[in-house]
Enzyme design. Structure first.
Site, PDB file in Angstrom:
ATOM      1  N   ARG A  21      17.888 -14.204  38.307  1.00  0.00           N
ATOM      2  CA  ARG A  21      17.506 -15.618  38.225  1.00  0.00           C
ATOM      3  C   ARG A  21      17.581 -16.347  39.559  1.00  0.00           C
ATOM      4  O   ARG A  21      16.739 -17.190  39.866  1.00  0.00           O
ATOM      5  CB  ARG A  21      18.426 -16.318  37.202  1.00  0.00           C
ATOM      6  CG  ARG A  21      18.232 -17.812  37.061  1.00  0.00           C
ATOM      7  CD  ARG A  21      19.297 -18.434  36.160  1.00  0.00           C
ATOM      8  NE  ARG A  21      20.660 -18.154  36.602  1.00  0.00           N
ATOM      9  CZ  ARG A  21      21.265 -18.783  37.612  1.00  0.00           C
ATOM     10  NH1 ARG A  21      20.661 -19.745  38.250  1.00  0.00           N
ATOM     11  NH2 ARG A  21      22.495 -18.444  37.975  1.00  0.00           N
ATOM     12  N   GLU A  58      40.763 -25.636  38.603  1.00  0.00           N
ATOM     13  CA  GLU A  58      39.606 -25.465  37.708  1.00  0.00           C
ATOM     14  C   GLU A  58      40.079 -25.228  36.265  1.00  0.00           C
ATOM     15  O   GLU A  58      39.526 -25.801  35.312  1.00  0.00           O
ATOM     16  CB  GLU A  58      38.734 -24.297  38.170  1.00  0.00           C
ATOM     17  CG  GLU A  58      37.452 -24.149  37.334  1.00  0.00           C
ATOM     18  CD  GLU A  58      36.843 -22.755  37.399  1.00  0.00           C
ATOM     19  OE1 GLU A  58      37.588 -21.765  37.408  1.00  0.00           O
ATOM     20  OE2 GLU A  58      35.597 -22.657  37.430  1.00  0.00           O
ATOM     21  N   TRP A  80      32.197 -26.195  41.944  1.00  0.00           N
ATOM     22  CA  TRP A  80      31.142 -26.511  40.966  1.00  0.00           C
ATOM     23  C   TRP A  80      30.086 -27.481  41.514  1.00  0.00           C
ATOM     24  O   TRP A  80      29.154 -27.868  40.787  1.00  0.00           O
ATOM     25  CB  TRP A  80      31.762 -27.082  39.677  1.00  0.00           C
ATOM     26  CG  TRP A  80      32.263 -25.988  38.773  1.00  0.00           C
ATOM     27  CD1 TRP A  80      33.552 -25.562  38.629  1.00  0.00           C
ATOM     28  CD2 TRP A  80      31.470 -25.154  37.910  1.00  0.00           C
ATOM     29  NE1 TRP A  80      33.609 -24.512  37.735  1.00  0.00           N
ATOM     30  CE2 TRP A  80      32.348 -24.245  37.277  1.00  0.00           C
ATOM     31  CE3 TRP A  80      30.097 -25.073  37.617  1.00  0.00           C
ATOM     32  CZ2 TRP A  80      31.902 -23.275  36.372  1.00  0.00           C
ATOM     33  CZ3 TRP A  80      29.656 -24.113  36.715  1.00  0.00           C
ATOM     34  CH2 TRP A  80      30.560 -23.233  36.109  1.00  0.00           C
ATOM     35  N   TYR A  94      32.218 -25.563  29.638  1.00  0.00           N
ATOM     36  CA  TYR A  94      33.477 -25.063  29.056  1.00  0.00           C
ATOM     37  C   TYR A  94      34.399 -26.124  28.446  1.00  0.00           C
ATOM     38  O   TYR A  94      34.830 -25.986  27.297  1.00  0.00           O
ATOM     39  CB  TYR A  94      34.285 -24.284  30.105  1.00  0.00           C
ATOM     40  CG  TYR A  94      33.510 -23.155  30.723  1.00  0.00           C
ATOM     41  CD1 TYR A  94      33.366 -21.939  30.055  1.00  0.00           C
ATOM     42  CD2 TYR A  94      32.893 -23.313  31.964  1.00  0.00           C
ATOM     43  CE1 TYR A  94      32.633 -20.908  30.622  1.00  0.00           C
ATOM     44  CE2 TYR A  94      32.160 -22.279  32.535  1.00  0.00           C
ATOM     45  CZ  TYR A  94      32.033 -21.089  31.864  1.00  0.00           C
ATOM     46  OH  TYR A  94      31.302 -20.075  32.415  1.00  0.00           O
ATOM     47  N   ARG A 126      43.668 -12.261  12.941  1.00  0.00           N
ATOM     48  CA  ARG A 126      42.658 -11.603  13.767  1.00  0.00           C
ATOM     49  C   ARG A 126      41.511 -12.549  14.069  1.00  0.00           C
ATOM     50  O   ARG A 126      40.417 -12.133  14.395  1.00  0.00           O
ATOM     51  CB  ARG A 126      42.169 -10.346  13.036  1.00  0.00           C
ATOM     52  CG  ARG A 126      43.300  -9.332  12.854  1.00  0.00           C
ATOM     53  CD  ARG A 126      42.965  -8.236  11.898  1.00  0.00           C
ATOM     54  NE  ARG A 126      42.799  -8.733  10.535  1.00  0.00           N
ATOM     55  CZ  ARG A 126      43.079  -8.022   9.446  1.00  0.00           C
ATOM     56  NH1 ARG A 126      43.527  -6.802   9.552  1.00  0.00           N
ATOM     57  NH2 ARG A 126      42.888  -8.541   8.255  1.00  0.00           N
ATOM     58  N   ARG A 127      41.806 -13.844  13.911  1.00  0.00           N
ATOM     59  CA  ARG A 127      40.768 -14.863  14.101  1.00  0.00           C
ATOM     60  C   ARG A 127      41.120 -15.812  15.235  1.00  0.00           C
ATOM     61  O   ARG A 127      40.737 -16.976  15.207  1.00  0.00           O
ATOM     62  CB  ARG A 127      40.593 -15.643  12.801  1.00  0.00           C
ATOM     63  CG  ARG A 127      40.207 -14.733  11.640  1.00  0.00           C
ATOM     64  CD  ARG A 127      40.155 -15.473  10.333  1.00  0.00           C
ATOM     65  NE  ARG A 127      39.753 -14.570   9.258  1.00  0.00           N
ATOM     66  CZ  ARG A 127      39.648 -14.925   7.987  1.00  0.00           C
ATOM     67  NH1 ARG A 127      39.926 -16.172   7.630  1.00  0.00           N
ATOM     68  NH2 ARG A 127      39.272 -14.051   7.080  1.00  0.00           N
ATOM     69  N   CYS A 146      29.567 -18.187  31.481  1.00  0.00           N
ATOM     70  CA  CYS A 146      29.664 -16.780  31.909  1.00  0.00           C
ATOM     71  C   CYS A 146      30.855 -16.134  31.206  1.00  0.00           C
ATOM     72  O   CYS A 146      30.725 -15.077  30.607  1.00  0.00           O
ATOM     73  CB  CYS A 146      29.838 -16.702  33.412  1.00  0.00           C
ATOM     74  SG  CYS A 146      28.325 -17.140  34.259  1.00  0.00           S
ATOM     75  N   ARG A 166      29.898 -12.365  29.977  1.00  0.00           N
ATOM     76  CA  ARG A 166      28.553 -11.790  29.826  1.00  0.00           C
ATOM     77  C   ARG A 166      27.896 -11.475  31.156  1.00  0.00           C
ATOM     78  O   ARG A 166      27.035 -10.597  31.251  1.00  0.00           O
ATOM     79  CB  ARG A 166      27.636 -12.747  29.048  1.00  0.00           C
ATOM     80  CG  ARG A 166      27.402 -14.040  29.785  1.00  0.00           C
ATOM     81  CD  ARG A 166      26.192 -14.845  29.349  1.00  0.00           C
ATOM     82  NE  ARG A 166      26.106 -16.029  30.189  1.00  0.00           N
ATOM     83  CZ  ARG A 166      25.451 -16.118  31.340  1.00  0.00           C
ATOM     84  NH1 ARG A 166      24.745 -15.088  31.794  1.00  0.00           N
ATOM     85  NH2 ARG A 166      25.474 -17.209  32.075  1.00  0.00           N
ATOM     86  N   SER A 167      28.272 -12.226  32.210  1.00  0.00           N
ATOM     87  CA  SER A 167      27.629 -12.094  33.515  1.00  0.00           C
ATOM     88  C   SER A 167      28.708 -12.249  34.575  1.00  0.00           C
ATOM     89  O   SER A 167      29.470 -13.217  34.532  1.00  0.00           O
ATOM     90  CB  SER A 167      26.560 -13.179  33.655  1.00  0.00           C
ATOM     91  OG  SER A 167      25.930 -13.150  34.918  1.00  0.00           O
ATOM     92  N   ASP A 169      29.768 -12.021  38.669  1.00  0.00           N
ATOM     93  CA  ASP A 169      29.538 -11.950  40.122  1.00  0.00           C
ATOM     94  C   ASP A 169      30.782 -11.267  40.690  1.00  0.00           C
ATOM     95  O   ASP A 169      31.824 -11.892  40.884  1.00  0.00           O
ATOM     96  CB  ASP A 169      29.373 -13.398  40.616  1.00  0.00           C
ATOM     97  CG  ASP A 169      29.265 -13.544  42.125  1.00  0.00           C
ATOM     98  OD1 ASP A 169      29.581 -12.583  42.850  1.00  0.00           O
ATOM     99  OD2 ASP A 169      28.892 -14.644  42.560  1.00  0.00           O
ATOM    100  N   ASN A 177      37.925 -15.386  37.924  1.00  0.00           N
ATOM    101  CA  ASN A 177      38.004 -15.283  36.465  1.00  0.00           C
ATOM    102  C   ASN A 177      39.248 -14.515  36.015  1.00  0.00           C
ATOM    103  O   ASN A 177      39.912 -14.916  35.057  1.00  0.00           O
ATOM    104  CB  ASN A 177      36.731 -14.637  35.896  1.00  0.00           C
ATOM    105  CG  ASN A 177      35.468 -15.448  36.165  1.00  0.00           C
ATOM    106  OD1 ASN A 177      34.478 -14.930  36.655  1.00  0.00           O
ATOM    107  ND2 ASN A 177      35.502 -16.738  35.863  1.00  0.00           N
ATOM    108  N   HIS A 207      27.615  -7.472  38.451  1.00  0.00           N
ATOM    109  CA  HIS A 207      26.714  -7.289  39.589  1.00  0.00           C
ATOM    110  C   HIS A 207      27.313  -7.659  40.938  1.00  0.00           C
ATOM    111  O   HIS A 207      28.156  -8.544  41.039  1.00  0.00           O
ATOM    112  CB  HIS A 207      25.417  -8.080  39.368  1.00  0.00           C
ATOM    113  CG  HIS A 207      25.652  -9.489  38.892  1.00  0.00           C
ATOM    114  ND1 HIS A 207      25.753  -9.821  37.552  1.00  0.00           N
ATOM    115  CD2 HIS A 207      25.847 -10.651  39.573  1.00  0.00           C
ATOM    116  CE1 HIS A 207      25.963 -11.124  37.440  1.00  0.00           C
ATOM    117  NE2 HIS A 207      26.037 -11.657  38.647  1.00  0.00           N
ATOM    118  N   TYR A 209      25.862  -9.103  44.397  1.00  0.00           N
ATOM    119  CA  TYR A 209      24.664  -9.686  45.020  1.00  0.00           C
ATOM    120  C   TYR A 209      24.338  -8.930  46.310  1.00  0.00           C
ATOM    121  O   TYR A 209      25.239  -8.444  47.005  1.00  0.00           O
ATOM    122  CB  TYR A 209      24.889 -11.176  45.304  1.00  0.00           C
ATOM    123  CG  TYR A 209      24.720 -12.027  44.063  1.00  0.00           C
ATOM    124  CD1 TYR A 209      23.445 -12.315  43.561  1.00  0.00           C
ATOM    125  CD2 TYR A 209      25.820 -12.513  43.366  1.00  0.00           C
ATOM    126  CE1 TYR A 209      23.281 -13.076  42.411  1.00  0.00           C
ATOM    127  CE2 TYR A 209      25.663 -13.276  42.211  1.00  0.00           C
ATOM    128  CZ  TYR A 209      24.388 -13.555  41.734  1.00  0.00           C
ATOM    129  OH  TYR A 209      24.225 -14.293  40.602  1.00  0.00           O
TER     130      TYR A 209
END
Ligand SMILES: Nc1nc(=O)c2c([nH]1)NC[C@@H]1CN(c3ccc(C(=O)N[C@@H](CCC(=O)O)C(=O)O)cc3)CN21
Ligand SMILES: O=c1ccn([C@H]2C[C@H](O)[C@@H](COP(=O)(O)O)O2)c(=O)[nH]1
Length: 264
Positions: A21, A58, A80, A94, A126-127, A146, A166-167, A169, A177, A207, A209
């Site tokens: 993207r 953050e 950000w 978030y 489990r919830r 993300c 899910r994604s 860097d 993270n 990924h 970059y």
């Protein structure tokens, strides 16, 4: 943080070339897991100095339910800025989804408060899930979440947490993270009178970059050092009442910072 260097090496050696993207281009692998036993130390990179203040501030900002960058900027955190509009807004990212998810029937759901209630009342449940992935509001967010879902688990008096990202860097985002969710695990455990167990990081599209490859190789040439230990100086009455000064990392000795451009 051998686990992290292994992911970096895997993406360098086996990543598929993708045009993404942002237009920068990546080497990407799909599906990866790393486990960190939080009793062995706080999982923060030692092969590159991390800006911990940005990470802690953050997380406090997410927990406040804030989605405007002004509060971050007032505390000299700029990570950000590139995604905010002229008023500093990011849309319902978030903080909004964690603390004030709007249900179709008009209810406002505080997922963090409900999570803490569940951990305390039914630790075997489990919830124990918090999700930022709200398909009905994705269009209004500056960036789709993300780190989009996490689940906690209690066993033998210890709280563990697994994140689905899910994604990812690998060079810039993932170190932030990991440290952020490890810190959240410590805070949740303290609020629920539990010890910390494991932090498990599960990634989707992981990924590097194309303009981070030299920096990645430089980092891979360095030997990781021992992990520091986290101390939380007080026990506030609520999860959103911690302050930056409440956290101390003992023995964080890292090699020099490595600069890299962020893909927008
Ligand atoms: N491409 C991309 N990667 C990300 O990691 C990312 C995004 N976009 N968009 C949203 C957030 C913002 N996050 C970011 C943004 C910038 C840095 C960054 O530039 N880190 C510098 C230090 C900057 C600082 O702390 O002031 C670094 O060297 O780690 C890190 C995470 C994580 N996210
Ligand atoms: O916490 C975060 C936030 C973002 N990222 C990275 C992952 C991707 O490189 C970009 C987001 O681009 P998408 O096209 O929406 O996947 O930001 C991260 O690693 N960690």
């Amino acid at each position: 943080m051998r686990q992290y260097l292994d992911l970096m090496q895997r993406a360098l050696d086996h990543g598929a070339e993708q045009s993404d993207r942002t237009g920068v281009g990546t080497r990407s692998v799909f599906g990866h897991q790393m486990r960190f036993d939080l009793a062995e130390g706080f999982p923060v990179l030692t092969t590159k100095k991390l800006h911990l203040r940005s990470i802690i501030v953050e997380l406090l900002w997410f927990l406040r339910g804030d989605t405007n960058v002004r509060w971050l900027q007032d505390r000299k955190v700029s990570i950000w800025n590139e995604w905010a509009d002229e008023n500093g807004d990011l849309g319902p990212v978030y903080g909004k989804q964690w603390r004030d998810w709007q249900a179709a029937d008009g209810r406002h759901i505080d997922q963090i408060a409900e999570l803490i209630d569940t951990i305390r009342a039914t630790p075997a449940s489990r919830r124990q899930i918090v999700t930022a992935w709200n398909p009905g509001e994705l269009h209004a967010m500056a960036l789709s979440p993300c780190h989009c879902l996490f689940q906690t688990h209690v066993a033998n008096g210890k709280l563990s947490l697994q994140l689905y990202q899910r994604s990812a860097d690998i060079f810039l985002g993932v170190p932030f993270n990991i440290a952020s969710y490890a810190l959240l695990t410590h805070m949740l455990a303290q609020q629920c009178d539990l010890d910390v167990g494991e932090f498990i990081w599960t990634g989707g599209d992981c990924h590097l970059y194309s303009n981070h490859l030299d920096q990645a190789r430089q980092q891979l040439s360095r030997a990781p050092g021992p992990l520091p230990r986290l101390e939380i100086l007080c026990r506030p009455a609520a999860i959103d009442s911690y302050e930056y000064e409440d956290f101390v990392l003992h023995g964080y000795e890292a090699q020099p910072h490595i600069k890299a451009p962020v893909a927008v």
